[in-house]
Scaffold this motif. Sequence first.
Motif, short mmCIF file in Angstrom:
data_model
loop_
_atom_site.label_atom_id
_atom_site.label_comp_id
_atom_site.label_asym_id
_atom_site.label_seq_id
_atom_site.Cartn_x
_atom_site.Cartn_y
_atom_site.Cartn_z
N LEU A 58 0.84 -1.21 0.00
CA LEU A 58 0.00 0.00 0.00
C LEU A 58 0.87 1.26 0.00
CD1 LEU A 58 -2.92 -0.94 2.43
CD2 LEU A 58 -3.06 -0.58 -0.03
N GLU A 59 1.98 1.19 0.71
CA GLU A 59 2.92 2.33 0.69
C GLU A 59 3.46 2.56 -0.71
OE1 GLU A 59 6.08 2.18 3.51
OE2 GLU A 59 4.72 2.12 5.22
N ASN A 60 3.84 1.46 -1.37
CA ASN A 60 4.34 1.57 -2.74
C ASN A 60 3.28 2.13 -3.67
OD1 ASN A 60 6.70 0.46 -1.87
ND2 ASN A 60 6.30 -1.59 -2.66
N LEU A 61 2.05 1.66 -3.48
CA LEU A 61 0.95 2.12 -4.33
C LEU A 61 0.72 3.62 -4.15
CD1 LEU A 61 -1.21 1.07 -6.33
CD2 LEU A 61 -2.75 0.86 -4.38
N ALA A 62 0.83 4.08 -2.91
CA ALA A 62 0.65 5.51 -2.65
C ALA A 62 1.72 6.34 -3.36
CB ALA A 62 0.67 5.78 -1.15
N GLU A 63 2.93 5.77 -3.49
CA GLU A 63 3.99 6.48 -4.21
C GLU A 63 3.71 6.52 -5.71
OE1 GLU A 63 7.80 4.85 -3.25
OE2 GLU A 63 7.54 5.26 -1.12
N LEU A 64 3.14 5.39 -6.20
CA LEU A 64 2.84 5.31 -7.64
C LEU A 64 1.66 6.20 -8.02
CD1 LEU A 64 3.11 1.48 -8.37
CD2 LEU A 64 4.54 3.27 -9.34
N GLU A 65 0.71 6.33 -7.09
CA GLU A 65 -0.55 7.03 -7.39
C GLU A 65 -0.66 8.27 -6.51
OE1 GLU A 65 -2.80 6.11 -9.62
OE2 GLU A 65 -1.90 4.22 -10.16
N PRO A 66 -0.20 9.40 -7.00
CA PRO A 66 -0.23 10.62 -6.17
C PRO A 66 -1.64 11.02 -5.75
CG PRO A 66 0.87 11.03 -8.27
CD PRO A 66 0.34 9.64 -8.34
N GLN A 67 -2.62 10.58 -6.53
CA GLN A 67 -4.01 10.97 -6.21
C GLN A 67 -4.69 9.99 -5.27
OE1 GLN A 67 -6.46 13.40 -8.37
NE2 GLN A 67 -5.51 12.96 -10.32
N LEU A 68 -3.96 8.99 -4.81
CA LEU A 68 -4.56 8.02 -3.89
C LEU A 68 -4.86 8.70 -2.56
CD1 LEU A 68 -5.08 4.82 -3.57
CD2 LEU A 68 -3.01 4.90 -2.21
N ILE A 69 -6.10 8.57 -2.12
CA ILE A 69 -6.51 9.18 -0.85
C ILE A 69 -6.46 8.14 0.26
CG2 ILE A 69 -8.44 10.27 0.37
CD1 ILE A 69 -9.24 11.43 -2.42
N ALA A 70 -6.99 6.96 -0.01
CA ALA A 70 -6.96 5.89 0.98
C ALA A 70 -7.05 4.56 0.25
CB ALA A 70 -8.12 6.04 1.95
N GLY A 71 -6.52 3.54 0.90
CA GLY A 71 -6.57 2.21 0.28
C GLY A 71 -6.57 1.14 1.36
N GLY A 72 -7.05 -0.03 0.99
CA GLY A 72 -7.06 -1.13 1.94
C GLY A 72 -7.08 -2.46 1.23
N ILE A 73 -6.44 -3.44 1.86
CA ILE A 73 -6.41 -4.79 1.30
C ILE A 73 -7.23 -5.70 2.20
CG2 ILE A 73 -4.92 -6.77 0.78
CD1 ILE A 73 -2.81 -4.79 -0.17
N PHE A 74 -8.05 -6.53 1.58
CA PHE A 74 -8.98 -7.38 2.31
C PHE A 74 -8.79 -8.83 1.89
CE2 PHE A 74 -10.51 -3.16 2.14
CZ PHE A 74 -11.13 -2.94 3.35
N ASP A 75 -9.04 -9.75 2.84
CA ASP A 75 -8.92 -11.15 2.47
C ASP A 75 -10.21 -11.65 1.84
OD1 ASP A 75 -10.72 -11.64 4.49
OD2 ASP A 75 -9.26 -12.44 5.90
N SER A 76 -10.27 -12.94 1.58
CA SER A 76 -11.40 -13.48 0.82
C SER A 76 -12.72 -13.38 1.58
CB SER A 76 -11.12 -14.94 0.45
OG SER A 76 -10.85 -15.67 1.62
N GLU A 77 -12.63 -13.21 2.91
CA GLU A 77 -13.86 -13.03 3.68
C GLU A 77 -14.12 -11.56 4.00
OE1 GLU A 77 -13.07 -15.71 6.83
OE2 GLU A 77 -13.43 -17.44 5.55
#
Lengths: 147, 67
Positions: free
Chosen positions: A29-48
Amino acid sequence: MADVNGKSNESGANLPGDDGLAAASARVLENLAELEPQLIAGGIFDSERNPVATTSDSPTWAREAAALLEALEAGSGEEEFDSAHVASTEGEVFAVTESGLSLVAVTGRFVLASLTSYDMRMALRDVVRSNPRNPASEAGNGGSDDA
Amino acid sequence: MLKPHRVVIDKVSSYTDEAAAFMRRRRHHRREFVRIRFQSGAESDLPSGAPEADRIAAAARRLIELG
Protein backbone atom coordinates in the motif's frame (compact mmCIF):
# COMPACT_ATOMS: atom_id res chain seq x y z
CA MET A 1 1.08 3.25 7.92
CA ALA A 2 0.11 0.29 10.06
CA ASP A 3 -1.70 -2.88 9.37
CA VAL A 4 -5.08 -3.35 10.98
CA ASN A 5 -3.67 -5.87 13.45
CA GLY A 6 -1.56 -3.11 14.94
CA LYS A 7 1.70 -4.70 13.95
CA SER A 8 4.58 -2.68 12.69
CA ASN A 9 5.99 -3.36 9.25
CA GLU A 10 9.31 -1.69 9.92
CA SER A 11 11.33 -4.84 9.41
CA GLY A 12 9.78 -5.54 6.03
CA ALA A 13 10.53 -9.21 6.55
CA ASN A 14 8.37 -11.92 5.09
CA LEU A 15 6.85 -13.52 8.11
CA PRO A 16 4.81 -16.65 7.72
CA GLY A 17 1.03 -16.62 7.82
CA ASP A 18 -1.07 -13.62 8.73
CA ASP A 19 1.81 -11.51 10.03
CA GLY A 20 3.61 -11.80 6.74
CA LEU A 21 0.45 -11.07 4.80
CA ALA A 22 -0.27 -7.94 6.86
CA ALA A 23 3.31 -6.72 6.58
CA ALA A 24 3.42 -7.34 2.84
CA SER A 25 0.05 -5.64 2.38
CA ALA A 26 1.14 -2.56 4.33
CA ARG A 27 4.35 -2.36 2.31
CA VAL A 28 2.46 -2.73 -0.97
CA LEU A 29 0.00 0.00 0.00
CA GLU A 30 2.92 2.33 0.69
CA ASN A 31 4.34 1.57 -2.74
CA LEU A 32 0.95 2.12 -4.33
CA ALA A 33 0.65 5.51 -2.65
CA GLU A 34 3.99 6.48 -4.21
CA LEU A 35 2.84 5.31 -7.64
CA GLU A 36 -0.55 7.03 -7.39
CA PRO A 37 -0.23 10.62 -6.17
CA GLN A 38 -4.01 10.97 -6.21
CA LEU A 39 -4.56 8.02 -3.89
CA ILE A 40 -6.51 9.18 -0.85
CA ALA A 41 -6.96 5.89 0.98
CA GLY A 42 -6.57 2.21 0.28
CA GLY A 43 -7.06 -1.13 1.94
CA ILE A 44 -6.41 -4.79 1.30
CA PHE A 45 -8.98 -7.38 2.31
CA ASP A 46 -8.92 -11.15 2.47
CA SER A 47 -11.40 -13.48 0.82
CA GLU A 48 -13.86 -13.03 3.68
CA ARG A 49 -13.60 -9.26 3.38
CA ASN A 50 -11.65 -8.92 6.62
CA PRO A 51 -9.20 -6.02 6.47
CA VAL A 52 -5.55 -7.01 6.23
CA ALA A 53 -4.07 -3.51 5.98
CA THR A 54 -5.45 -0.03 5.36
CA THR A 55 -3.98 3.44 4.97
CA SER A 56 -6.95 5.25 6.46
CA ASP A 57 -6.94 6.42 10.06
CA SER A 58 -10.71 6.17 10.21
CA PRO A 59 -11.90 3.07 12.07
CA THR A 60 -15.03 2.85 9.97
CA TRP A 61 -13.18 2.99 6.66
CA ALA A 62 -12.47 -0.75 6.57
CA ARG A 63 -16.08 -1.55 7.42
CA GLU A 64 -17.40 0.70 4.65
CA ALA A 65 -14.91 -0.73 2.17
CA ALA A 66 -16.03 -4.25 3.07
CA ALA A 67 -19.64 -3.13 2.55
CA LEU A 68 -18.68 -1.81 -0.87
CA LEU A 69 -17.07 -5.13 -1.81
CA GLU A 70 -20.18 -6.93 -0.68
CA ALA A 71 -22.38 -4.59 -2.74
CA LEU A 72 -20.15 -5.12 -5.79
CA GLU A 73 -20.40 -8.88 -5.49
CA ALA A 74 -24.16 -8.63 -5.10
CA GLY A 75 -24.31 -6.29 -8.08
CA SER A 76 -22.37 -8.74 -10.23
CA GLY A 77 -25.30 -11.15 -10.23
CA GLU A 78 -24.38 -14.54 -11.61
CA GLU A 79 -21.04 -13.34 -12.97
CA GLU A 80 -17.91 -13.45 -10.84
CA PHE A 81 -16.75 -10.02 -9.80
CA ASP A 82 -13.26 -9.04 -10.90
CA SER A 83 -12.87 -5.27 -10.62
CA ALA A 84 -14.90 -2.10 -10.46
CA HIS A 85 -14.64 1.62 -11.01
CA VAL A 86 -17.18 3.88 -9.31
CA ALA A 87 -17.12 7.61 -9.97
CA SER A 88 -18.93 10.25 -8.00
CA THR A 89 -18.73 14.02 -8.09
CA GLU A 90 -16.28 14.11 -5.18
CA GLY A 91 -13.92 11.28 -6.07
CA GLU A 92 -13.50 7.82 -7.49
CA VAL A 93 -13.32 4.36 -5.95
CA PHE A 94 -11.57 1.38 -7.48
CA ALA A 95 -11.82 -2.24 -6.36
CA VAL A 96 -9.74 -5.10 -7.73
CA THR A 97 -9.71 -8.77 -6.71
CA GLU A 98 -6.83 -11.11 -7.32
CA SER A 99 -6.03 -14.54 -5.88
CA GLY A 100 -8.53 -14.26 -3.05
CA LEU A 101 -7.44 -10.77 -2.00
CA SER A 102 -9.22 -7.51 -2.74
CA LEU A 103 -7.82 -4.00 -2.90
CA VAL A 104 -10.10 -1.00 -2.50
CA ALA A 105 -8.72 2.46 -3.28
CA VAL A 106 -10.23 5.93 -3.06
CA THR A 107 -8.71 8.51 -5.39
CA GLY A 108 -9.33 12.04 -6.53
CA ARG A 109 -11.47 12.74 -9.57
CA PHE A 110 -10.26 12.03 -13.13
CA VAL A 111 -7.38 9.67 -12.47
CA LEU A 112 -6.29 7.39 -15.30
CA ALA A 113 -8.61 4.46 -14.60
CA SER A 114 -6.81 1.72 -16.51
CA LEU A 115 -3.44 2.67 -15.05
CA THR A 116 -4.82 2.75 -11.52
CA SER A 117 -6.49 -0.65 -11.93
CA TYR A 118 -3.28 -2.09 -13.38
CA ASP A 119 -1.18 -0.76 -10.49
CA MET A 120 -3.68 -2.16 -8.00
CA ARG A 121 -3.61 -5.59 -9.61
CA MET A 122 0.18 -5.61 -9.64
CA ALA A 123 0.13 -4.61 -5.97
CA LEU A 124 -2.09 -7.56 -5.09
CA ARG A 125 0.13 -9.94 -7.05
CA ASP A 126 3.09 -8.54 -5.15
CA VAL A 127 1.35 -9.38 -1.86
CA VAL A 128 0.62 -12.93 -3.02
CA ARG A 129 4.19 -13.40 -4.24
CA SER A 130 5.54 -12.18 -0.92
CA ASN A 131 3.51 -14.74 0.97
CA PRO A 132 3.82 -18.18 -0.52
CA ARG A 133 2.23 -19.61 2.60
CA ASN A 134 -0.75 -17.33 2.30
CA PRO A 135 -3.83 -19.51 1.79
CA ALA A 136 -5.20 -16.82 -0.49
CA SER A 137 -2.53 -17.66 -3.03
CA GLU A 138 -4.05 -21.12 -3.36
CA ALA A 139 -7.61 -19.89 -3.53
CA GLY A 140 -8.34 -18.02 -6.30
CA ASN A 141 -9.72 -16.32 -9.16
CA GLY A 142 -7.29 -17.76 -11.55
CA GLY A 143 -4.82 -14.90 -11.51
CA SER A 144 -5.23 -14.21 -15.18
CA ASP A 145 -2.47 -12.28 -16.85
CA ASP A 146 -4.66 -9.54 -18.24
CA ALA A 147 -4.78 -6.47 -16.07
CA MET B 1 -13.32 40.67 -47.08
CA LEU B 2 -16.20 39.97 -44.71
CA LYS B 3 -18.81 42.61 -44.13
CA PRO B 4 -18.63 44.13 -40.61
CA HIS B 5 -21.90 42.59 -39.48
CA ARG B 6 -20.60 39.10 -40.51
CA VAL B 7 -17.60 39.57 -38.22
CA VAL B 8 -19.87 40.36 -35.29
CA ILE B 9 -22.12 37.37 -36.01
CA ASP B 10 -19.09 35.07 -36.26
CA LYS B 11 -17.75 36.32 -32.94
CA VAL B 12 -21.08 35.85 -31.18
CA SER B 13 -21.51 32.37 -32.61
CA SER B 14 -17.97 31.47 -31.56
CA TYR B 15 -18.72 32.59 -28.00
CA THR B 16 -21.94 30.54 -27.89
CA ASP B 17 -20.04 27.49 -29.18
CA GLU B 18 -17.51 27.94 -26.39
CA ALA B 19 -20.27 28.23 -23.80
CA ALA B 20 -22.03 25.12 -25.13
CA ALA B 21 -18.77 23.16 -25.03
CA PHE B 22 -18.16 24.32 -21.46
CA MET B 23 -21.62 23.13 -20.42
CA ARG B 24 -21.07 19.76 -22.13
CA ARG B 25 -17.74 19.28 -20.36
CA ARG B 26 -19.25 20.30 -17.04
CA ARG B 27 -22.09 17.81 -17.48
CA HIS B 28 -19.66 15.06 -18.37
CA HIS B 29 -17.44 15.82 -15.38
CA ARG B 30 -20.35 15.60 -12.99
CA ARG B 31 -21.58 12.30 -14.37
CA GLU B 32 -21.56 9.44 -11.87
CA PHE B 33 -21.18 5.83 -12.97
CA VAL B 34 -20.67 2.30 -11.68
CA ARG B 35 -18.58 0.11 -13.96
CA ILE B 36 -17.98 -3.54 -13.09
CA ARG B 37 -15.66 -5.95 -14.83
CA PHE B 38 -16.23 -9.66 -14.47
CA GLN B 39 -13.77 -12.53 -14.49
CA SER B 40 -15.17 -13.62 -17.82
CA GLY B 41 -13.72 -10.40 -19.24
CA ALA B 42 -17.12 -8.83 -19.77
CA GLU B 43 -17.75 -5.33 -18.51
CA SER B 44 -20.97 -3.70 -17.45
CA ASP B 45 -22.03 -0.14 -16.70
CA LEU B 46 -24.82 -0.51 -14.19
CA PRO B 47 -27.68 1.80 -15.09
CA SER B 48 -28.09 4.63 -12.61
CA GLY B 49 -31.30 4.22 -10.70
CA ALA B 50 -30.98 0.44 -10.53
CA PRO B 51 -31.01 -0.79 -6.91
CA GLU B 52 -27.59 -2.48 -7.24
CA ALA B 53 -26.02 0.64 -8.74
CA ASP B 54 -27.52 2.85 -6.05
CA ARG B 55 -26.25 0.58 -3.29
CA ILE B 56 -22.74 0.52 -4.75
CA ALA B 57 -22.71 4.28 -5.39
CA ALA B 58 -23.90 4.97 -1.83
CA ALA B 59 -21.18 2.75 -0.37
CA ALA B 60 -18.58 4.46 -2.57
CA ARG B 61 -19.76 7.93 -1.52
CA ARG B 62 -19.48 6.98 2.16
CA LEU B 63 -15.96 5.74 1.54
CA ILE B 64 -15.00 8.96 -0.26
CA GLU B 65 -16.43 11.06 2.56
CA LEU B 66 -14.37 9.16 5.12
CA GLY B 67 -11.23 9.77 3.06
